[in-house]
Write a protein that holds these residues in place. Structure first.
Motif, PDB file in Angstrom:
ATOM      1  N   ASN A  76       0.804  -1.216   0.000  1.00 55.07           N
ATOM      2  CA  ASN A  76       0.000   0.000   0.000  1.00 55.07           C
ATOM      3  C   ASN A  76       0.842   1.274   0.000  1.00 55.07           C
ATOM      4  O   ASN A  76       0.304   2.377   0.103  1.00 55.07           O
ATOM      5  N   GLY A  77       2.157   1.139  -0.113  1.00 57.34           N
ATOM      6  CA  GLY A  77       3.047   2.288  -0.144  1.00 57.34           C
ATOM      7  C   GLY A  77       3.621   2.675   1.203  1.00 57.34           C
ATOM      8  O   GLY A  77       4.554   3.490   1.274  1.00 57.34           O
ATOM      9  N   GLU A  78       3.042   2.138   2.300  1.00 60.90           N
ATOM     10  CA  GLU A  78       3.629   2.392   3.607  1.00 60.90           C
ATOM     11  C   GLU A  78       4.996   1.721   3.701  1.00 60.90           C
ATOM     12  O   GLU A  78       5.304   0.794   2.946  1.00 60.90           O
ATOM     13  N   ILE A  79       5.809   2.199   4.619  1.00 58.99           N
ATOM     14  CA  ILE A  79       7.144   1.637   4.777  1.00 58.99           C
ATOM     15  C   ILE A  79       7.341   1.154   6.205  1.00 58.99           C
ATOM     16  O   ILE A  79       6.783   1.719   7.153  1.00 58.99           O
ATOM     17  N   LEU A  80       8.108   0.093   6.343  1.00 60.17           N
ATOM     18  CA  LEU A  80       8.571  -0.375   7.642  1.00 60.17           C
ATOM     19  C   LEU A  80      10.033   0.034   7.749  1.00 60.17           C
ATOM     20  O   LEU A  80      10.879  -0.440   6.989  1.00 60.17           O
ATOM     21  N   LEU A  81      10.299   0.951   8.675  1.00 62.61           N
ATOM     22  CA  LEU A  81      11.622   1.551   8.790  1.00 62.61           C
ATOM     23  C   LEU A  81      12.272   1.162  10.113  1.00 62.61           C
ATOM     24  O   LEU A  81      11.795   1.552  11.179  1.00 62.61           O
ATOM     25  N   PRO A  82      13.368   0.397  10.069  1.00 56.15           N
ATOM     26  CA  PRO A  82      14.075   0.042  11.308  1.00 56.15           C
ATOM     27  C   PRO A  82      14.837   1.255  11.857  1.00 56.15           C
ATOM     28  O   PRO A  82      15.455   2.005  11.099  1.00 56.15           O
ATOM     29  N   ILE A  83      14.797   1.405  13.161  1.00 57.81           N
ATOM     30  CA  ILE A  83      15.405   2.548  13.827  1.00 57.81           C
ATOM     31  C   ILE A  83      16.250   2.068  15.009  1.00 57.81           C
ATOM     32  O   ILE A  83      15.861   1.149  15.731  1.00 57.81           O
ATOM     33  N   MET A  84      17.402   2.694  15.197  1.00 50.86           N
ATOM     34  CA  MET A  84      18.172   2.506  16.418  1.00 50.86           C
ATOM     35  C   MET A  84      18.059   3.778  17.264  1.00 50.86           C
ATOM     36  O   MET A  84      17.846   4.871  16.738  1.00 50.86           O
ATOM     37  N   PHE A  85      18.159   3.618  18.581  1.00 54.03           N
ATOM     38  CA  PHE A  85      18.096   4.768  19.474  1.00 54.03           C
ATOM     39  C   PHE A  85      18.923   4.460  20.712  1.00 54.03           C
ATOM     40  O   PHE A  85      19.386   3.331  20.904  1.00 54.03           O
ATOM     41  N   GLU A  86      19.123   5.463  21.546  1.00 50.45           N
ATOM     42  CA  GLU A  86      19.889   5.279  22.773  1.00 50.45           C
ATOM     43  C   GLU A  86      18.941   5.064  23.945  1.00 50.45           C
ATOM     44  O   GLU A  86      18.018   5.845  24.153  1.00 50.45           O
ATOM     45  N   ASN A 116      22.694   1.347  22.685  1.00 54.93           N
ATOM     46  CA  ASN A 116      21.785   1.352  21.549  1.00 54.93           C
ATOM     47  C   ASN A 116      20.733   0.258  21.685  1.00 54.93           C
ATOM     48  O   ASN A 116      21.020  -0.852  22.145  1.00 54.93           O
ATOM     49  N   ALA A 117      19.534   0.575  21.275  1.00 57.48           N
ATOM     50  CA  ALA A 117      18.443  -0.380  21.154  1.00 57.48           C
ATOM     51  C   ALA A 117      17.768  -0.132  19.806  1.00 57.48           C
ATOM     52  O   ALA A 117      18.116   0.823  19.100  1.00 57.48           O
ATOM     53  N   SER A 118      16.811  -0.959  19.438  1.00 55.31           N
ATOM     54  CA  SER A 118      16.218  -0.865  18.108  1.00 55.31           C
ATOM     55  C   SER A 118      14.720  -1.106  18.155  1.00 55.31           C
ATOM     56  O   SER A 118      14.208  -1.761  19.070  1.00 55.31           O
ATOM     57  N   PHE A 119      14.033  -0.568  17.150  1.00 61.36           N
ATOM     58  CA  PHE A 119      12.620  -0.854  16.946  1.00 61.36           C
ATOM     59  C   PHE A 119      12.299  -0.629  15.478  1.00 61.36           C
ATOM     60  O   PHE A 119      13.122  -0.131  14.706  1.00 61.36           O
ATOM     61  N   VAL A 120      11.080  -0.989  15.075  1.00 59.28           N
ATOM     62  CA  VAL A 120      10.614  -0.767  13.709  1.00 59.28           C
ATOM     63  C   VAL A 120       9.421   0.172  13.750  1.00 59.28           C
ATOM     64  O   VAL A 120       8.520   0.002  14.577  1.00 59.28           O
ATOM     65  N   ALA A 121       9.436   1.164  12.856  1.00 53.83           N
ATOM     66  CA  ALA A 121       8.329   2.108  12.746  1.00 53.83           C
ATOM     67  C   ALA A 121       7.560   1.856  11.454  1.00 53.83           C
ATOM     68  O   ALA A 121       8.169   1.677  10.394  1.00 53.83           O
ATOM     69  N   ARG A 122       6.229   1.835  11.556  1.00 57.30           N
ATOM     70  CA  ARG A 122       5.398   1.782  10.352  1.00 57.30           C
ATOM     71  C   ARG A 122       5.044   3.215   9.982  1.00 57.30           C
ATOM     72  O   ARG A 122       4.553   3.976  10.817  1.00 57.30           O
TER      73      ARG A 122
END
Length: 403
Positions: free
Chosen positions: A188-198, A208-214
């Motif tokens: 549908n054009g949405e993206i799943l973007l992996p992110i790292m953060f502190e 560092n830790a990580s998550f995925v954003a829709r």
């Protein structure tokens, strides 16, 4: 107009794995040659256009003074896969928040074609620098993105991603970054973007830790719809540089830690199980550590691209060369050693920062820049050793065809 820029003769090889898949590997050179005060690094590539037969690669200047001391973002493209344009600075980024002492640079950029918008969407890390704080000038980071429109040949200005305060399981999202992360685009054009953060810990340390954003992407702006659970590891520098793919009905996330590499799975692409260490199917630890891995997924199977120990490569920084591709058993979450193929050879230098991009299920392109430590200059005693092995700060493009 396109110019041939240090193009060497292409090298082809053919290998078979025990699953019956034939891999044809074609290795090309985009750029080659040494410079006095910088090296090309962070070379990541994508195919673009209706027929996915045009390629674009982004790369950063990394200065030989200091650590992670990056300059402007450049790009090169080709219409025929053979003759590449001369590297050109992305002008919309050239004067972004710069002063004599403080500035910001967009690097660790991962470009990928976004079919719904018909643009190349480039996500990455915004480095915030105090240039007087050498040899490590970095004082902060952010997650950013730019787009490239192949019809108008124009780049957008840099935008910063905005996230909610917390992950779905309550961790505060502090200093997020999309650097070096392979995303996945939904139908549908949405993206799943992996992110790292502190993430802060009770001992006062931040790891560092990580998550995925829709996210929604309308061709100009990325809007975060929801974020998943945080993936954490309370050792070393944590768990980070996540990359995502989907194979059949399961999402897979591969992640970096200081001591090894890990993989986590999800059914919705947002919420992930606890990560497990990457191993071969015979039980041996894969041996990839302190660097990234990326994916290729198609009808032929699920494939991981990585570097590792134990390949006669003890002389390479963090064993970051050669680049391997191997098939993954998706049920066992393990790499099949009998399918391992070298897709970019080792020439004395690291290849650990790279990209993968799958094209129409039949082939994939992998791009990387070979580079050595910034203190190994032409005048150093170590330089002749790597030069003898072939190192020339070459940007490689490997095309892997599946049959």
């Amino acid at each position: 107009m396109l110019f041939a820029w240090g193009v060497l003769g292409a090298c082809k090889s053919e290998q078979h794995n025990k699953r019956g898949t034939t891999l044809q590997v074609k290795l090309d050179t985009i750029i080659t040659g040494l410079n006095s005060d910088f090296v090309w690094s962070q070379a990541f590539a994508t195919a673009f256009g209706k027929n996915q037969n045009q390629y674009l690669v982004t790369m950063s200047k990394q200065y030989t003074e200091g650590s992670d001391n990056y300059g402007n973002l450049f790009f090169s493209s080709t219409l025929d896969g053979e003759s590449w344009s001369m590297p050109t600075a992305v002008q919309t980024l050239a004067n972004h928040h710069k002063s004599k002492r403080f500035d910001s640079i967009f690097s660790d950029v991962y470009p990928m074609w976004h079919g719904r918008s018909k643009k190349v969407l480039c996500t990455g890390k915004i480095f915030y620098y105090n240039r007087e704080q050498m040899p490590d000038p970095e004082v902060g980071r952010g997650a950013g993105y730019v787009t490239y429109d192949p019809n108008s040949l124009k780049w957008s200005k840099l935008e910063t991603l905005e996230f909610p305060m917390n992950t779905s399981n309550g961790d505060t999202i502090y200093r997020p970054s999309a650097g070096c992360s392979q995303r996945f685009d939904l139908e549908n054009g949405e993206i799943l973007l992996p992110i790292m953060f502190e993430k802060g810990w009770d001992d006062g340390n931040e790891r560092n830790a990580s998550f995925v954003a829709r996210c929604n992407f309308d061709g100009q702006k990325i809007s975060v719809i929801e974020v998943g659970n945080s993936i954490v590891m309370n050792s070393g520098r944590g768990i980070y540089e996540p990359s995502i793919t989907k194979y059949k009905d399961t999402y897979y996330l591969t992640l970096r830690t200081d001591h090894s590499a890990y993989v986590a799975v999800s059914k919705d692409g947002i919420n992930y199980d606890d990560p497990v260490e990457w191993k071969f199917t015979d039980g041996r630890v894969l041996g990839s550590y302190n660097t990234q891995q990326h994916w290729v997924s198609n009808s032929h199977g699920l494939f991981l691209v990585y570097t590792r120990r134990g390949a006669g490569n003890d002389h390479v920084f963090r064993h970051r060369a050669p680049l391997f591709m191997a098939q993954v058993d998706p049920e066992l979450l393990r790499v099949m050693p009998e399918t391992e193929t070298i897709i970019i050879p080792e020439r004395g230098a690291r290849l650990g920062n790279f990209s993968t991009y799958g094209i129409d299920g039949s082939k994939a392109i992998i791009a990387t820049a070979e580079r050595i430590e910034t203190n190994v200059t032409k005048d150093s005693t170590e330089f002749p050793k790597v030069k003898k092995l072939g190192y020339n700060n070459t940007l490689f493009l490997s095309t892997v065809s599946f049959e």
